[in-house]
Design a protein around this motif. Structure first.
Motif, mmCIF file in Angstrom:
data_model
loop_
_atom_site.group_PDB
_atom_site.id
_atom_site.type_symbol
_atom_site.label_atom_id
_atom_site.label_comp_id
_atom_site.label_asym_id
_atom_site.label_seq_id
_atom_site.Cartn_x
_atom_site.Cartn_y
_atom_site.Cartn_z
ATOM 1 N N ILE A 188 0.763 -1.204 0.084
ATOM 2 C CA ILE A 188 0.059 0.013 -0.093
ATOM 3 C C ILE A 188 1.106 1.268 -0.031
ATOM 4 N N ILE A 189 1.921 1.324 0.928
ATOM 5 C CA ILE A 189 2.948 2.427 0.912
ATOM 6 C C ILE A 189 3.276 2.596 -0.537
ATOM 7 N N LYS A 190 3.757 1.436 -1.233
ATOM 8 C CA LYS A 190 4.655 1.544 -2.118
ATOM 9 C C LYS A 190 3.722 2.315 -3.414
ATOM 10 N N LEU A 191 2.157 2.045 -3.349
ATOM 11 C CA LEU A 191 1.299 2.506 -4.478
ATOM 12 C C LEU A 191 1.066 3.804 -3.769
ATOM 13 N N LEU A 192 1.337 4.379 -2.861
ATOM 14 C CA LEU A 192 0.938 5.635 -2.243
ATOM 15 C C LEU A 192 2.037 6.783 -2.540
ATOM 16 N N LEU A 193 3.164 6.014 -2.671
ATOM 17 C CA LEU A 193 4.540 6.794 -3.160
ATOM 18 C C LEU A 193 4.411 7.113 -4.618
ATOM 19 N N GLY A 194 3.749 6.255 -5.280
ATOM 20 C CA GLY A 194 3.804 6.440 -6.653
ATOM 21 C C GLY A 194 2.552 7.692 -7.107
ATOM 22 N N MET A 195 1.871 8.090 -6.182
ATOM 23 C CA MET A 195 0.794 8.999 -6.425
ATOM 24 C C MET A 195 1.512 10.383 -6.725
ATOM 25 N N PRO A 196 1.118 11.197 -7.676
ATOM 26 C CA PRO A 196 1.612 12.418 -7.867
ATOM 27 C C PRO A 196 1.059 13.132 -6.570
ATOM 28 N N ARG A 197 2.054 14.242 -6.285
ATOM 29 C CA ARG A 197 1.880 15.181 -5.128
ATOM 30 C C ARG A 197 1.773 14.608 -3.743
ATOM 31 N N ILE A 198 2.273 13.441 -3.456
ATOM 32 C CA ILE A 198 2.317 12.542 -2.400
ATOM 33 C C ILE A 198 3.862 12.668 -2.074
ATOM 34 N N MET A 199 4.189 13.496 -1.047
ATOM 35 C CA MET A 199 5.957 13.569 -0.787
ATOM 36 C C MET A 199 6.205 12.370 -0.004
ATOM 37 N N ALA A 200 5.604 11.931 0.752
ATOM 38 C CA ALA A 200 5.839 10.887 1.736
ATOM 39 C C ALA A 200 4.902 9.972 2.235
ATOM 40 N N ALA A 201 4.876 8.778 2.230
ATOM 41 C CA ALA A 201 4.067 7.759 3.195
ATOM 42 C C ALA A 201 4.741 6.862 3.768
ATOM 43 N N TYR A 202 4.455 6.598 5.042
ATOM 44 C CA TYR A 202 5.030 5.807 5.813
ATOM 45 C C TYR A 202 4.248 5.233 6.893
ATOM 46 N N GLU A 203 4.526 4.114 7.620
ATOM 47 C CA GLU A 203 3.750 3.536 8.686
ATOM 48 C C GLU A 203 4.026 3.955 9.817
ATOM 49 N N VAL A 204 3.228 4.263 10.816
ATOM 50 C CA VAL A 204 3.275 4.945 11.993
ATOM 51 C C VAL A 204 2.944 3.943 13.207
ATOM 52 N N ASP A 205 3.819 3.576 14.237
ATOM 53 C CA ASP A 205 3.652 2.659 15.070
ATOM 54 C C ASP A 205 2.434 3.423 16.223
ATOM 55 N N ALA A 206 1.298 3.073 15.933
ATOM 56 C CA ALA A 206 0.330 3.657 16.992
ATOM 57 C C ALA A 206 0.556 3.525 18.628
ATOM 58 N N ASP A 207 1.105 2.529 18.937
ATOM 59 C CA ASP A 207 1.578 2.210 20.283
ATOM 60 C C ASP A 207 2.403 3.124 21.027
ATOM 61 N N LYS A 208 3.071 3.734 19.998
ATOM 62 C CA LYS A 208 4.122 4.732 20.381
ATOM 63 C C LYS A 208 3.528 6.140 20.513
ATOM 64 N N LEU A 209 2.283 6.424 20.406
ATOM 65 C CA LEU A 209 1.752 7.785 20.273
ATOM 66 C C LEU A 209 1.044 7.897 21.464
ATOM 67 N N LYS A 210 1.310 9.315 22.068
ATOM 68 C CA LYS A 210 0.576 9.665 23.059
ATOM 69 C C LYS A 210 -0.790 9.946 23.226
ATOM 70 N N SER A 211 -1.269 10.332 21.838
ATOM 71 C CA SER A 211 -2.380 10.583 21.660
ATOM 72 C C SER A 211 -3.053 9.834 20.683
ATOM 73 N N LYS A 212 -2.973 8.494 21.029
ATOM 74 C CA LYS A 212 -3.453 7.317 20.304
ATOM 75 C C LYS A 212 -5.085 7.436 20.352
ATOM 76 N N ASN A 213 -5.586 7.503 21.522
ATOM 77 C CA ASN A 213 -6.871 7.668 21.637
ATOM 78 C C ASN A 213 -7.677 8.733 20.811
ATOM 79 N N ASN A 214 -7.030 9.683 20.181
ATOM 80 C CA ASN A 214 -7.788 10.543 19.271
ATOM 81 C C ASN A 214 -7.917 9.867 17.941
ATOM 82 N N LEU A 215 -7.369 8.720 18.025
ATOM 83 C CA LEU A 215 -7.804 7.996 16.596
ATOM 84 C C LEU A 215 -9.015 6.944 16.676
ATOM 85 N N ILE A 216 -9.764 7.066 17.700
ATOM 86 C CA ILE A 216 -10.965 6.361 18.053
ATOM 87 C C ILE A 216 -12.154 6.945 17.363
ATOM 88 N N PHE A 217 -12.447 6.469 16.293
ATOM 89 C CA PHE A 217 -13.666 7.173 15.403
ATOM 90 C C PHE A 217 -14.988 6.312 15.764
#
Length: 155
Positions: free
Chosen positions: A126-155
């Motif tokens: 998926i990241i490889k496909l995203l990086l091939g898109m025009p005007r996407i400068m960077a795409a990378y996986e984020v380890d959500a367990d290391k985020l302090k504000s992980k609970n903000n991702l609960i939708f």
């Protein structure tokens, strides 16, 4: 006396992948291009995700019933500006605004692509496909367990 409810960490299922996107595109353009490249069907939610009364984040969602996945594209920057009070400043009569972030510790990220999946997904592909898109400068996986504000991702 009012009741207080707390979300237990065991209750929240955190089996998801989080991909950070850096782009100068507007949110609708990113969703359109993701739909084209990933063969997805992301659509704007009826209401924005409101973290607080002064922060509102546009997001796009898609329930992939074929693969039993839930995709969410959310902006990291709020559409609402927050008024900051100036005290003892040279420009104390001027209004100052700040832009709330969904994940403040990753303020340089423009969008997050969250993929909820019980099975293993090929995030590298998926990241490889995203990086091939025009005007996407960077795409990378984020380890959500290391985020302090992980609970903000609960939708």
């Amino acid at each position: 006396m009012a009741s207080v409810y707390k979300i237990n960490d065991d209750f929240y299922d955190d089996s998801f992948f989080l991909i950070a996107l850096h782009s100068t595109l507007e949110d609708y353009a990113v969703a359109y291009r993701l739909n084209h490249v990933l063969k997805s069907n992301l659509k704007r939610a009826k209401t924005d995700f409101e973290l607080t009364k002064n922060s509102s984040f546009p997001f796009y969602e898609w329930q992939d019933e074929l693969n039993d996945r839930y995709w969410v594209l959310v902006a990291n920057q709020s559409t609402k500006k927050e008024l900051v009070a100036n005290t003892n400043d040279l420009f104390q009569n001027e209004s100052t605004y700040s832009t709330p972030r969904l994940i403040p510790e990753l303020k340089e990220v423009d969008y997050f692509l969250k993929i909820e999946d019980d099975e293993s997904i090929d995030c590298e592909e998926i990241i490889k496909l995203l990086l091939g898109m025009p005007r996407i400068m960077a795409a990378y996986e984020v380890d959500a367990d290391k985020l302090k504000s992980k609970n903000n991702l609960i939708f």
